[in-house]
Design a protein around this motif. Structure first.
Motif, PDB file in Angstrom:
ATOM      1  N   ASP A  11     -12.116  21.234 -47.816  1.00  0.00           N
ATOM      2  CA  ASP A  11     -12.881  21.461 -49.049  1.00  0.00           C
ATOM      3  C   ASP A  11     -13.812  20.293 -49.253  1.00  0.00           C
ATOM      4  OD1 ASP A  11     -11.991  23.817 -50.130  1.00  0.00           O
ATOM      5  OD2 ASP A  11     -10.273  22.886 -51.130  1.00  0.00           O
ATOM      6  N   LYS A  22     -19.688  22.553 -46.035  1.00  0.00           N
ATOM      7  CA  LYS A  22     -20.033  23.778 -45.296  1.00  0.00           C
ATOM      8  C   LYS A  22     -21.152  24.514 -46.036  1.00  0.00           C
ATOM      9  CE  LYS A  22     -15.652  25.133 -45.437  1.00  0.00           C
ATOM     10  NZ  LYS A  22     -15.041  23.952 -46.104  1.00  0.00           N
ATOM     11  N   PHE A  52     -15.211  33.387 -44.796  1.00  0.00           N
ATOM     12  CA  PHE A  52     -13.891  34.000 -44.640  1.00  0.00           C
ATOM     13  C   PHE A  52     -12.888  33.391 -45.599  1.00  0.00           C
ATOM     14  CE2 PHE A  52     -16.100  34.685 -40.674  1.00  0.00           C
ATOM     15  CZ  PHE A  52     -15.880  36.032 -40.462  1.00  0.00           C
ATOM     16  N   ARG A  53     -12.312  34.269 -46.408  1.00  0.00           N
ATOM     17  CA  ARG A  53     -11.257  33.858 -47.338  1.00  0.00           C
ATOM     18  C   ARG A  53      -9.928  34.349 -46.796  1.00  0.00           C
ATOM     19  NH1 ARG A  53     -13.440  34.586 -53.339  1.00  0.00           N
ATOM     20  NH2 ARG A  53     -14.900  32.866 -53.184  1.00  0.00           N
ATOM     21  N   ALA A  54      -8.883  34.194 -47.587  1.00  0.00           N
ATOM     22  CA  ALA A  54      -7.590  34.746 -47.165  1.00  0.00           C
ATOM     23  C   ALA A  54      -7.782  36.233 -46.877  1.00  0.00           C
ATOM     24  CB  ALA A  54      -6.578  34.540 -48.280  1.00  0.00           C
ATOM     25  N   PRO A  55      -7.222  36.746 -45.797  1.00  0.00           N
ATOM     26  CA  PRO A  55      -7.460  38.138 -45.416  1.00  0.00           C
ATOM     27  C   PRO A  55      -7.018  39.128 -46.495  1.00  0.00           C
ATOM     28  CG  PRO A  55      -6.059  37.012 -43.798  1.00  0.00           C
ATOM     29  CD  PRO A  55      -6.328  36.038 -44.889  1.00  0.00           C
ATOM     30  N   ARG A 111     -11.406  41.037 -38.035  1.00  0.00           N
ATOM     31  CA  ARG A 111     -12.480  40.857 -39.032  1.00  0.00           C
ATOM     32  C   ARG A 111     -13.590  39.949 -38.492  1.00  0.00           C
ATOM     33  NH1 ARG A 111     -10.588  36.879 -43.913  1.00  0.00           N
ATOM     34  NH2 ARG A 111      -9.754  35.158 -42.691  1.00  0.00           N
ATOM     35  N   ARG A 134     -16.079  28.891 -42.504  1.00  0.00           N
ATOM     36  CA  ARG A 134     -14.687  29.145 -42.131  1.00  0.00           C
ATOM     37  C   ARG A 134     -14.699  30.300 -41.124  1.00  0.00           C
ATOM     38  NH1 ARG A 134     -11.264  26.376 -45.682  1.00  0.00           N
ATOM     39  NH2 ARG A 134     -12.185  25.897 -47.698  1.00  0.00           N
ATOM     40  N   GLU A 154      -9.170  29.287 -39.212  1.00  0.00           N
ATOM     41  CA  GLU A 154      -8.235  29.259 -40.348  1.00  0.00           C
ATOM     42  C   GLU A 154      -6.870  29.800 -39.926  1.00  0.00           C
ATOM     43  OE1 GLU A 154      -8.764  28.111 -43.516  1.00  0.00           O
ATOM     44  OE2 GLU A 154     -10.735  27.407 -42.885  1.00  0.00           O
ATOM     45  N   ASP A 155      -6.902  30.683 -38.929  1.00  0.00           N
ATOM     46  CA  ASP A 155      -5.656  31.332 -38.506  1.00  0.00           C
ATOM     47  C   ASP A 155      -4.762  30.429 -37.664  1.00  0.00           C
ATOM     48  OD1 ASP A 155      -5.859  34.290 -39.456  1.00  0.00           O
ATOM     49  OD2 ASP A 155      -7.851  33.725 -38.759  1.00  0.00           O
ATOM     50  N   VAL A 207      -4.948  26.774 -41.747  1.00  0.00           N
ATOM     51  CA  VAL A 207      -4.285  27.009 -43.040  1.00  0.00           C
ATOM     52  C   VAL A 207      -2.978  27.794 -42.838  1.00  0.00           C
ATOM     53  CG1 VAL A 207      -5.590  29.110 -43.640  1.00  0.00           C
ATOM     54  CG2 VAL A 207      -4.626  27.715 -45.438  1.00  0.00           C
ATOM     55  N   ARG A 227     -11.498  24.286 -57.952  1.00  0.00           N
ATOM     56  CA  ARG A 227     -10.316  25.114 -58.216  1.00  0.00           C
ATOM     57  C   ARG A 227      -9.129  24.156 -58.329  1.00  0.00           C
ATOM     58  NH1 ARG A 227      -8.542  27.827 -54.068  1.00  0.00           N
ATOM     59  NH2 ARG A 227      -9.780  26.610 -52.605  1.00  0.00           N
TER      60      ARG A 227
HETATM   61  P1  ATP Z   1     -15.331  26.314 -49.470  1.00  0.00           P
HETATM   62  O1  ATP Z   1     -15.208  26.922 -48.100  1.00  0.00           O
HETATM   63  O2  ATP Z   1     -16.738  26.313 -49.961  1.00  0.00           O
HETATM   64  O3  ATP Z   1     -14.622  25.001 -49.597  1.00  0.00           O
HETATM   65  P2  ATP Z   1     -13.392  27.423 -51.283  1.00  0.00           P
HETATM   66  O4  ATP Z   1     -12.421  26.351 -51.032  1.00  0.00           O
HETATM   67  O5  ATP Z   1     -13.881  27.629 -52.669  1.00  0.00           O
HETATM   68  O6  ATP Z   1     -14.638  27.394 -50.335  1.00  0.00           O
HETATM   69  P3  ATP Z   1     -12.973  30.138 -51.005  1.00  0.00           P
HETATM   70  O7  ATP Z   1     -14.204  30.660 -50.345  1.00  0.00           O
HETATM   71  O8  ATP Z   1     -12.729  30.419 -52.434  1.00  0.00           O
HETATM   72  O9  ATP Z   1     -12.752  28.618 -50.689  1.00  0.00           O
HETATM   73  O10 ATP Z   1     -11.743  30.676 -50.174  1.00  0.00           O
HETATM   74  C1  ATP Z   1     -11.453  30.203 -48.971  1.00  0.00           C
HETATM   75  C2  ATP Z   1      -9.969  30.053 -48.896  1.00  0.00           C
HETATM   76  O11 ATP Z   1      -9.465  31.068 -48.067  1.00  0.00           O
HETATM   77  C3  ATP Z   1      -9.571  28.734 -48.295  1.00  0.00           C
HETATM   78  O12 ATP Z   1      -8.555  28.127 -49.002  1.00  0.00           O
HETATM   79  C4  ATP Z   1      -9.095  29.142 -46.903  1.00  0.00           C
HETATM   80  O13 ATP Z   1      -8.145  28.281 -46.356  1.00  0.00           O
HETATM   81  C5  ATP Z   1      -8.568  30.522 -47.147  1.00  0.00           C
HETATM   82  N1  ATP Z   1      -8.517  31.309 -45.912  1.00  0.00           N
HETATM   83  C6  ATP Z   1      -9.532  31.594 -45.080  1.00  0.00           C
HETATM   84  N2  ATP Z   1      -9.090  32.273 -44.000  1.00  0.00           N
HETATM   85  C7  ATP Z   1      -7.759  32.414 -44.161  1.00  0.00           C
HETATM   86  C8  ATP Z   1      -6.738  32.998 -43.366  1.00  0.00           C
HETATM   87  N3  ATP Z   1      -7.013  33.585 -42.216  1.00  0.00           N
HETATM   88  N4  ATP Z   1      -5.501  32.978 -43.845  1.00  0.00           N
HETATM   89  C9  ATP Z   1      -5.210  32.382 -45.026  1.00  0.00           C
HETATM   90  N5  ATP Z   1      -6.123  31.793 -45.811  1.00  0.00           N
HETATM   91  C10 ATP Z   1      -7.392  31.802 -45.389  1.00  0.00           C
END
Ligand code: ATP
Length: 312
Positions: free
Chosen positions: A106, A110, A131-134, A146, A162, A166-167, A170, A233
């Motif tokens: 974070d 990016k 890409f966020r959490a799936p 995806r 991302r 991430e897989d 995180v 957040r």
């Molecule tokens: P930024 O990338 O700008 O820091 P952010 O922290 O606000 O964005 P969001 O875009 O709100 O993040 O969401 C991304 C979140 O989704 C991250 O916490 C990331 O680890 C999580 N994430 C992405 N891919 C996966 C995945 N495959 N499994 C679990 N969580 C994931």
């Protein structure tokens, strides 16, 4: 004729400015001609200890912030030109594309990279995906499902904010899947990226390396500034508590997926201006290596000119 002192000083100032401009243009030209920045940022093979990497470093650059900003501005036209060549190639039957993969903690920048570096190109030719959490639907499929659906079409510059990494990051840090599952993914990623490169996509992977201290400063800045508060957040602080686990997971992901066809680049990201300078250069250098040319017309140009002139 005797020059006045003021006139002489003005002339000297103009000469210095001219020489500086020429030097910067020359540096930009030389840098874009080679793979100087790519080589400076490329992660060496072997184990990775991110704790030893200086996030304030400026590999491949020995100037100051204003020099970097000027140099980047000088290079923006070249970047746009190269991207348009790729776009034109895609419009005329070419199958190549370029994919920039951005990973980092974070606040590592990016989003800033997308704004300041990708923003120098024609948005029509760029496809940005984050890409966020799936979702529930995505979770029913393999982790690359995806990702494959989001790949850039021929002629486009794709950007992943991302990615499939991430897989193995995180997911590992938060124990979202058993080790037996995520540990198999490194090889799956290498196979996937190798196929991707084989099918004509140039893959440019950047890890934006920010220090823990600067990351804290940027989180505080988000809280202090009402126009930035939406980016904050409360969960960001919990993620910080796992910093070392993230560094370990990233270290393994970078080392195990640092292949010849799709190598990792380590971009020190504490200084935003360096990050923007470095990724701009990296993209220009990778584009240059693609030897992009303008498509040759598949019609008779002279005959068409006559037709246009004769048209009402
Ligand atoms: P930024 O990338 O700008 O820091 P952010 O922290 O606000 O964005 P969001 O875009 O709100 O993040 O969401 C991304 C979140 O989704 C991250 O916490 C990331 O680890 C999580 N994430 C992405 N891919 C996966 C995945 N495959 N499994 C679990 N969580 C994931």
């Amino acid at each position: 004729m005797v020059k006045t002192r003021a006139a002489a000083q003005a002339a000297t100032k103009a000469e210095v400015a001219k020489a500086t401009k020429a030097k910067l243009a020359d540096r930009a030209e030389r840098a874009s001609d080679s793979s100087r920045v790519t080589d400076a940022l490329r992660l060496p093979q072997g184990p990775v200890d991110l704790g030893l990497v200086d996030a304030r470093g400026t590999p491949g650059f020995d100037g100051k912030k204003p020099d970097a900003e000027r140099e980047r501005a000088d290079l923006a036209g070249r970047l746009g030109d190269l991207q348009e060549r790729l776009f034109a190639e895609g419009r005329t039957g070419g199958t190549r594309s370029l994919l920039l993969v951005l990973q980092g903690m974070d606040t590592s920048g990016k989003g800033g990279t997308v704004r300041h570096v990708i923003g120098q190109m024609d948005p029509q030719g760029c496809a940005i995906r984050s890409f966020r959490a799936p979702t529930e639907q995505e979770r029913k499929h393999d982790f690359l499902w995806r990702i494959k659906r989001a790949l850039p079409a021929p002629g486009l510059v794709g950007v992943f904010d991302r990615s499939h990494y991430e897989d193995v990051v995180v997911v590992r840090v938060h124990d979202l899947a058993p080790e037996a599952t995520w540990s198999r993914r490194y090889e799956a990623i290498n196979r996937f990226e190798s196929q991707l490169v084989g099918s004509g996509t140039v893959v440019v992977k950047c890890f934006l390396h920010i220090s823990r201290g600067v990351s804290r400063d940027r989180l505080l800045a988000r809280l202090d500034d009402p126009t930035k508060r939406w980016k904050y957040r409360p969960g960001d602080v919990d993620e910080r508590a796992r910093w070392d686990d993230y560094m370990a997971a990233y270290g393994d992901a970078l080392a195990r997926c640092n292949t010849d066809v799709a190598p990792w680049h380590l971009v020190p990201a504490d200084r935003k201006w360096y990050r923007n300078w470095a990724i701009t250069h990296l993209l220009v250098e990778r584009f240059e290596a693609m030897a992009l040319t303008w498509p040759v017309a598949d019609f008779d140009v002279e005959a068409e000119r006559e037709r246009v002139l004769a048209s009402p």
